[in-house]
Design an enzyme around this catalytic site. Sequence first.
Site, PDB file in Angstrom:
ATOM      1  N   PRO A 109      -8.887   7.514   8.635  1.00 18.96           N
ATOM      2  CA  PRO A 109      -8.369   8.479   7.662  1.00 18.96           C
ATOM      3  C   PRO A 109      -6.871   8.279   7.473  1.00 18.96           C
ATOM      4  CG  PRO A 109      -8.689   9.542   9.787  1.00 18.96           C
ATOM      5  CD  PRO A 109      -9.235   8.148   9.914  1.00 18.96           C
ATOM      6  N   MET A 110      -6.424   8.156   6.225  1.00 17.74           N
ATOM      7  CA  MET A 110      -5.004   7.962   5.935  1.00 17.74           C
ATOM      8  C   MET A 110      -4.618   8.835   4.750  1.00 17.74           C
ATOM      9  SD  MET A 110      -4.611   3.824   6.430  1.00 17.74           S
ATOM     10  CE  MET A 110      -6.181   3.434   5.635  1.00 17.74           C
ATOM     11  N   SER A 111      -3.545   9.592   4.917  1.00 17.62           N
ATOM     12  CA  SER A 111      -3.102  10.534   3.903  1.00 17.62           C
ATOM     13  C   SER A 111      -2.775   9.840   2.592  1.00 17.62           C
ATOM     14  CB  SER A 111      -1.872  11.295   4.414  1.00 17.62           C
ATOM     15  OG  SER A 111      -1.409  12.212   3.451  1.00 17.62           O
ATOM     16  N   GLN A 159     -12.398  14.839   6.958  1.00 19.53           N
ATOM     17  CA  GLN A 159     -11.516  15.263   8.041  1.00 19.53           C
ATOM     18  C   GLN A 159     -10.678  16.476   7.614  1.00 19.53           C
ATOM     19  OE1 GLN A 159      -7.652  13.413   9.504  1.00 19.53           O
ATOM     20  NE2 GLN A 159      -9.058  12.631  11.071  1.00 19.53           N
ATOM     21  N   CYS A 177      -2.660  13.704  13.816  1.00 23.57           N
ATOM     22  CA  CYS A 177      -1.522  13.569  12.904  1.00 23.57           C
ATOM     23  C   CYS A 177      -0.227  13.997  13.593  1.00 23.57           C
ATOM     24  CB  CYS A 177      -1.741  14.400  11.650  1.00 23.57           C
ATOM     25  SG  CYS A 177      -0.379  14.265  10.469  1.00 23.57           S
ATOM     26  N   LYS A 230     -10.735  13.318  15.995  1.00 28.95           N
ATOM     27  CA  LYS A 230      -9.829  12.174  16.156  1.00 28.95           C
ATOM     28  C   LYS A 230      -8.562  12.667  16.833  1.00 28.95           C
ATOM     29  CE  LYS A 230      -8.099   8.049  13.846  1.00 28.95           C
ATOM     30  NZ  LYS A 230      -6.638   8.021  14.091  1.00 28.95           N
ATOM     31  N   GLY A 268      -5.817   1.435  16.582  1.00 25.69           N
ATOM     32  CA  GLY A 268      -4.408   1.130  16.787  1.00 25.69           C
ATOM     33  C   GLY A 268      -4.093  -0.347  16.814  1.00 25.69           C
ATOM     34  N   ASP A 269      -3.209  -0.791  15.916  1.00 26.32           N
ATOM     35  CA  ASP A 269      -2.670  -2.153  15.904  1.00 26.32           C
ATOM     36  C   ASP A 269      -3.707  -3.243  15.675  1.00 26.32           C
ATOM     37  OD1 ASP A 269      -0.271  -0.953  16.379  1.00 26.32           O
ATOM     38  OD2 ASP A 269      -0.102  -1.566  18.480  1.00 26.32           O
ATOM     39  N   GLY A 289      -6.810   1.054  10.199  1.00 22.42           N
ATOM     40  CA  GLY A 289      -6.035   1.839   9.251  1.00 22.42           C
ATOM     41  C   GLY A 289      -5.158   0.973   8.374  1.00 22.42           C
TER      42      GLY A 289
END
Length: 364
Positions: free
Chosen positions: A42-44, A96, A126, A165, A227-228, A250
């Site tokens: 999920p990304m804003s 989400q 977040c 999450k 992550g990464d 992401g």
Amino acid sequence: MTKALRTPFSSDLQQKIDTLKERQKKIMLGSVEFNSPLLLAPMSAISIAPFRLLMEELGAGGTVSELISCHGINYQNEKTHQMLTIDPREEHIGIQLFGEDPEAMARAALVAQERNPKFIDINMGCPVRKVVTKGGGSALLKETQKLANFFSTMKKDLSIPLTVKIRTGWDEENINAKEVVHIAKEEGLEFVAIHGRTRTQQYKGHANWNILESVACEAELPIIGNGDLHEAHEVRDRMGQTNCQALMLGRGPLRNPFIFLESYLTADDTINFGPKDYFEVITRLYDYLSQYTDRERTLLVQMRKHIVWMAQGFPGVANFRGQIFQTPDLGDTMKFTEDYFMGLDHRTSKSIDHSEAFMTSGHG
């Protein structure tokens, strides 16, 4: 978002997509099914219906919406309700929600459930100040004694799975992901996605995969590691050794929309995705966005950022980026984009320095 596509993928690109998607295997995380263990994070302002649908077409096993305010839903905010949009063609989508009040979150979850997602996800990761200062997002990690009630209040009236999450903890002195996972298990949640940074890290430094693997090894619930994972070879290597049941990507797919597919490449493969393929993806995204909104300004803003991200790493991108951001017309933007990508040699590959900061100011 149900109109016919103006520009289907070429047979060459579609064949490459189909070949690699055939290597994927469906998985179950609790009672939730996904097409593969590689999921879109999920990304804003990014993980909206058009982009999610595109990523599913390009190999994402499932997706999660951008974080959506429970209060915006409950106050009947029109913009917030637009964020709940799910395209009928999306197969494995979770919505989400974020907020600090369990009763408000529970009410919003029932509204979100009406949009027919596969699950409702709680944002406890977040790190952005405006979310955290109100007690939402990763601020919930600070008071784990309240989480059992938080989870149970949200879950009691839902008829679809509830998930969460989180981050590894608030800071290095308060790593409590294992405790949160245990509480989630006790309250009947289906799985936990964990971003490998603390809240105080924001998106800087490096994700701590040692913590993620330790949690996943002992967890009573399926764990999704996040992550990464910026390059396909990193995803491929992690898939081969992780204790996590799934991985969440992401920022990686923003610059390489084929990363979900390329993670299944082998040393014997000759498949590669060149500039023409990228332009086809950009055109498909434009189609989907045009079905999602008829506001030209919204289309221009969305297309600009995705075009620039996808162009990163190709030759001459600095000049192209400058040209794009100086072009106020959507039609001209798409024409400049076509000229740039189609003007590159089809064998051209990307070169990105992943040690340089990319979107470290926050995205969800």
